[in-house]
Write a protein that holds these residues in place. Sequence first.
Motif, PDB file in Angstrom:
ATOM      1  N   GLY A 151       0.822  -1.202   0.000  1.00  0.00           N
ATOM      2  CA  GLY A 151       0.000   0.000   0.000  1.00  0.00           C
ATOM      3  C   GLY A 151       0.855   1.251   0.000  1.00  0.00           C
ATOM      4  N   PRO A 152       0.203   2.404  -0.066  1.00  0.00           N
ATOM      5  CA  PRO A 152       0.910   3.666  -0.298  1.00  0.00           C
ATOM      6  C   PRO A 152       1.535   4.307   0.929  1.00  0.00           C
ATOM      7  N   GLY A 153       1.259   3.835   2.144  1.00  0.00           N
ATOM      8  CA  GLY A 153       1.867   4.472   3.311  1.00  0.00           C
ATOM      9  C   GLY A 153       1.036   4.334   4.571  1.00  0.00           C
ATOM     10  N   LYS A 194       6.635  -4.488  -1.354  1.00  0.00           N
ATOM     11  CA  LYS A 194       6.846  -3.297  -2.182  1.00  0.00           C
ATOM     12  C   LYS A 194       5.794  -2.243  -1.864  1.00  0.00           C
ATOM     13  N   GLY A 195       6.146  -0.995  -2.031  1.00  0.00           N
ATOM     14  CA  GLY A 195       5.174   0.076  -1.850  1.00  0.00           C
ATOM     15  C   GLY A 195       4.056  -0.034  -2.876  1.00  0.00           C
ATOM     16  N   GLY A 196       2.850   0.337  -2.464  1.00  0.00           N
ATOM     17  CA  GLY A 196       1.721   0.344  -3.400  1.00  0.00           C
ATOM     18  C   GLY A 196       1.395  -1.044  -3.877  1.00  0.00           C
ATOM     19  N   ASP A 197       1.281  -1.183  -5.208  1.00  0.00           N
ATOM     20  CA  ASP A 197       1.000  -2.476  -5.822  1.00  0.00           C
ATOM     21  C   ASP A 197       2.282  -2.999  -6.479  1.00  0.00           C
ATOM     22  N   PRO A 198       2.543  -4.312  -6.340  1.00  0.00           N
ATOM     23  CA  PRO A 198       3.835  -4.817  -6.847  1.00  0.00           C
ATOM     24  C   PRO A 198       3.966  -4.784  -8.372  1.00  0.00           C
ATOM     25  N   PHE A 199       2.826  -4.759  -9.049  1.00  0.00           N
ATOM     26  CA  PHE A 199       2.878  -4.797 -10.516  1.00  0.00           C
ATOM     27  C   PHE A 199       2.662  -3.428 -11.151  1.00  0.00           C
ATOM     28  N   VAL A 200       2.525  -2.382 -10.341  1.00  0.00           N
ATOM     29  CA  VAL A 200       2.386  -1.042 -10.913  1.00  0.00           C
ATOM     30  C   VAL A 200       3.701  -0.305 -10.686  1.00  0.00           C
ATOM     31  N   PHE A 201       4.489  -0.149 -11.733  1.00  0.00           N
ATOM     32  CA  PHE A 201       5.803   0.490 -11.667  1.00  0.00           C
ATOM     33  C   PHE A 201       6.633  -0.030 -10.492  1.00  0.00           C
ATOM     34  N   GLY A 202       6.500  -1.311 -10.225  1.00  0.00           N
ATOM     35  CA  GLY A 202       7.191  -1.865  -9.070  1.00  0.00           C
ATOM     36  C   GLY A 202       8.165  -2.966  -9.435  1.00  0.00           C
ATOM     37  N   ARG A 203       8.308  -3.261 -10.686  1.00  0.00           N
ATOM     38  CA  ARG A 203       9.217  -4.292 -11.191  1.00  0.00           C
ATOM     39  C   ARG A 203       8.857  -5.678 -10.659  1.00  0.00           C
ATOM     40  N   VAL A 249      -2.815  -1.637  -2.612  1.00  0.00           N
ATOM     41  CA  VAL A 249      -3.484  -0.384  -2.957  1.00  0.00           C
ATOM     42  C   VAL A 249      -2.443   0.538  -3.577  1.00  0.00           C
ATOM     43  N   THR A 250      -2.664   0.933  -4.819  1.00  0.00           N
ATOM     44  CA  THR A 250      -1.633   1.702  -5.512  1.00  0.00           C
ATOM     45  C   THR A 250      -1.746   3.197  -5.214  1.00  0.00           C
ATOM     46  N   SER A 251      -0.590   3.858  -5.139  1.00  0.00           N
ATOM     47  CA  SER A 251      -0.573   5.271  -4.740  1.00  0.00           C
ATOM     48  C   SER A 251      -1.272   6.170  -5.760  1.00  0.00           C
ATOM     49  N   GLY A 252      -1.323   5.738  -7.011  1.00  0.00           N
ATOM     50  CA  GLY A 252      -1.959   6.555  -8.048  1.00  0.00           C
ATOM     51  C   GLY A 252      -3.463   6.672  -7.881  1.00  0.00           C
ATOM     52  N   GLN A 308       1.533  15.003  -2.444  1.00  0.00           N
ATOM     53  CA  GLN A 308       2.804  14.564  -1.871  1.00  0.00           C
ATOM     54  C   GLN A 308       2.539  13.677  -0.662  1.00  0.00           C
ATOM     55  N   ARG A 309       3.294  12.583  -0.555  1.00  0.00           N
ATOM     56  CA  ARG A 309       3.188  11.653   0.582  1.00  0.00           C
ATOM     57  C   ARG A 309       1.740  11.281   0.881  1.00  0.00           C
ATOM     58  N   GLY A 310       1.045  10.887  -0.218  1.00  0.00           N
ATOM     59  CA  GLY A 310      -0.373  10.540  -0.103  1.00  0.00           C
ATOM     60  C   GLY A 310      -0.631   9.465   0.940  1.00  0.00           C
ATOM     61  N   THR A 311      -1.687   9.633   1.717  1.00  0.00           N
ATOM     62  CA  THR A 311      -2.192   8.723   2.768  1.00  0.00           C
ATOM     63  C   THR A 311      -1.332   8.757   4.034  1.00  0.00           C
ATOM     64  N   LEU A 312      -0.221   9.502   4.016  1.00  0.00           N
ATOM     65  CA  LEU A 312       0.599   9.622   5.233  1.00  0.00           C
ATOM     66  C   LEU A 312       0.132  10.851   6.024  1.00  0.00           C
ATOM     67  N   PRO A 313       0.422  10.884   7.326  1.00  0.00           N
ATOM     68  CA  PRO A 313      -0.124  11.970   8.150  1.00  0.00           C
ATOM     69  C   PRO A 313       0.274  13.363   7.668  1.00  0.00           C
ATOM     70  N   ALA A 326       9.226  14.576  -3.747  1.00  0.00           N
ATOM     71  CA  ALA A 326       8.876  13.171  -3.915  1.00  0.00           C
ATOM     72  C   ALA A 326       8.697  12.529  -2.531  1.00  0.00           C
ATOM     73  N   PRO A 327       7.921  11.475  -2.387  1.00  0.00           N
ATOM     74  CA  PRO A 327       7.109  10.867  -3.441  1.00  0.00           C
ATOM     75  C   PRO A 327       5.809  11.629  -3.653  1.00  0.00           C
ATOM     76  N   ALA A 328       5.445  11.753  -4.917  1.00  0.00           N
ATOM     77  CA  ALA A 328       4.210  12.469  -5.210  1.00  0.00           C
ATOM     78  C   ALA A 328       3.557  11.900  -6.463  1.00  0.00           C
ATOM     79  N   ILE A 329       2.254  12.080  -6.532  1.00  0.00           N
ATOM     80  CA  ILE A 329       1.464  11.693  -7.693  1.00  0.00           C
ATOM     81  C   ILE A 329       0.941  12.969  -8.340  1.00  0.00           C
ATOM     82  N   ILE A 330       1.050  13.032  -9.657  1.00  0.00           N
ATOM     83  CA  ILE A 330       0.499  14.178 -10.380  1.00  0.00           C
ATOM     84  C   ILE A 330      -0.807  13.733 -11.037  1.00  0.00           C
TER      85      ILE A 330
HETATM   86  N1  SAH Z   1       4.242   0.295  -6.834  1.00  0.00           N
HETATM   87  C1  SAH Z   1       4.002   1.643  -6.375  1.00  0.00           C
HETATM   88  C2  SAH Z   1       4.690   2.675  -7.244  1.00  0.00           C
HETATM   89  C3  SAH Z   1       6.169   2.568  -7.210  1.00  0.00           C
HETATM   90  S1  SAH Z   1       6.943   3.787  -8.146  1.00  0.00           S
HETATM   91  C4  SAH Z   1       2.495   1.866  -6.304  1.00  0.00           C
HETATM   92  O1  SAH Z   1       1.720   1.042  -6.771  1.00  0.00           O
HETATM   93  O2  SAH Z   1       2.094   2.871  -5.725  1.00  0.00           O
HETATM   94  C5  SAH Z   1       7.296   5.034  -6.951  1.00  0.00           C
HETATM   95  C6  SAH Z   1       6.412   6.242  -7.180  1.00  0.00           C
HETATM   96  O3  SAH Z   1       5.118   5.977  -6.651  1.00  0.00           O
HETATM   97  C7  SAH Z   1       6.846   7.493  -6.476  1.00  0.00           C
HETATM   98  O4  SAH Z   1       7.847   8.186  -7.178  1.00  0.00           O
HETATM   99  C8  SAH Z   1       5.575   8.281  -6.428  1.00  0.00           C
HETATM  100  O5  SAH Z   1       5.258   8.882  -7.653  1.00  0.00           O
HETATM  101  C9  SAH Z   1       4.556   7.176  -6.199  1.00  0.00           C
HETATM  102  N2  SAH Z   1       4.243   7.030  -4.765  1.00  0.00           N
HETATM  103  C10 SAH Z   1       4.486   5.995  -3.970  1.00  0.00           C
HETATM  104  N3  SAH Z   1       3.999   6.200  -2.729  1.00  0.00           N
HETATM  105  C11 SAH Z   1       3.411   7.413  -2.753  1.00  0.00           C
HETATM  106  C12 SAH Z   1       2.709   8.204  -1.823  1.00  0.00           C
HETATM  107  N4  SAH Z   1       2.503   7.791  -0.570  1.00  0.00           N
HETATM  108  N5  SAH Z   1       2.227   9.396  -2.219  1.00  0.00           N
HETATM  109  C13 SAH Z   1       2.411   9.847  -3.479  1.00  0.00           C
HETATM  110  N6  SAH Z   1       3.074   9.140  -4.409  1.00  0.00           N
HETATM  111  C14 SAH Z   1       3.570   7.947  -4.069  1.00  0.00           C
END
Ligand code: SAH
Length: 486
Positions: free
Chosen positions: A12-14, A88-97, A118-121, A200-205, A228-232
Amino acid sequence: MTAGRVYLVGAGPGDPGLLTVRALELIRSADVILHDKLIPWEALRDARADAELIDVGKIGGGAQVPQDVTNALLVEKAQEGKDVVRLKGGDPFVFGRGGEEAQVLRAAGIPFEVVPGVTSGIAGPAYAGIPVTQRHVSAAVAFVTGHEDPSKPDTMLDWAALAAFPGTLALYMGVKALPRIASALIEHGRPADEPAAVVQRGTLPDQRTVTAPLGELPDVAKAAGIKAPAIIVVGGVAELHDEIAWFEDRPLAGRSVVVTRAKAQASALADRFRSLGAQVIEAPAIGISPLAVDLPDLSTFDLLCLTSPNAVDRLFELVRDARDLAGLRVAVIGPGTAAALRAHGVEPDVVPERFVGEGLLEALEGVEVRRALIARARDAPDVLPDGLRERGVEVEVLTTYEAVAEPLSEAVRDAALAADYVTFASGTAARYFLDAVGGAAPSGQIVSIGPTTSGVLREGGVEPDVEATVHTPDGLVDALLADAAR
Ligand code: SAH
């Protein structure tokens, strides 16, 4: 030897609450956990004490561990027969190698499973009040890596197609590249006045969001110091932030609060502050250590006094048969202790209106008592036993536990001294905290649960800024909220 299994798990994202049930289950049972930098640190708290934790996100705070080293580690550990969680942060298959790692495992003949996260996007925008799709606004969403330089000729991304994409764009990894991304999109036809946002730092305090028309977003984000980390997010949905933002609107959003209680008691208070949006720093400078005592014959007493939840829990460890309590009137000092007693199936007979020793004495006025047993901590104040003795009551004090100093790590100490608020829910916690920080003065507001605690703080040279009018954890929270709203 049979090979272990590898689990490619999204953390998950944080926000630790966004870990899946399956992820937590696997973290708890793993032999080895290979984790990234961008995972909620709380995720590792539930790992087995003997699990091997390997940070493959960075080497000593520096460069990223090369992917082939990570791949080799996965294979090697599994071949040793170990169950490996690749977290892995977020989802392992979304930009996570994660896909590449799965290919390596398949080629090596190692069994694996994938646990989506849960993916950060999606989650970052959601916590900013931005739904990535919305009826009548956006019927599609594209997840795009912002890692690639749009000015390079060998980019995988078709910027013209992305500009023309009929829906929301969620771009990962693009803070530094934001100016180039925005111009590439506008150059290829995306309107410069289209709503956009950076989370920036989505879902974190300490999440932060800025919104602006796409053409102005790079300057606005830069002025706000977005990192960073941030989603646009690009698309009409970004505008909904103004209407339905919720996470950043909570009363303690962006504030840090220190909880100084013993670990066993800290979590309820910490959870309250977290749910109000605060970043909580748990600094338990105090621990509870049970003392070996023999319980006297309870049938010789007609009153039992309990002055803390710990005293209640410790008593029930000592009572062999609950029926031994049958003939006793039970008095507690306040609602917290009453709740602890009810949790053991006993209803208190006396709960005072003022939750201090004097209040309990007042509440016991007119109650006929011959022999009283007070089960409590070592070094608790003597107001209650002295007051009862003055009334001619025969009092026995049973010391069932003691507070012990717990050292604070340097990181926790520094964070606590720099926090916006430091809360003290008991005199003992205050004394031990002041000892643990060795005379350093916290820079934030000092919040005390009541006069006894304030007294201890003043003795230690610290003047409380806020004192609760109701001397309970809830009263403490209310007093802090009132201060934060000013
Ligand atoms: N697998 C992850 C993405 C990994 S790529 C996922 O599914 O979320 C790393 C990028 O994810 C960061 O550069 C940033 O753009 C985004 N990211 C990850 N955690 C984030 C967060 N808490 N808030 C905003 N963007 C985040």
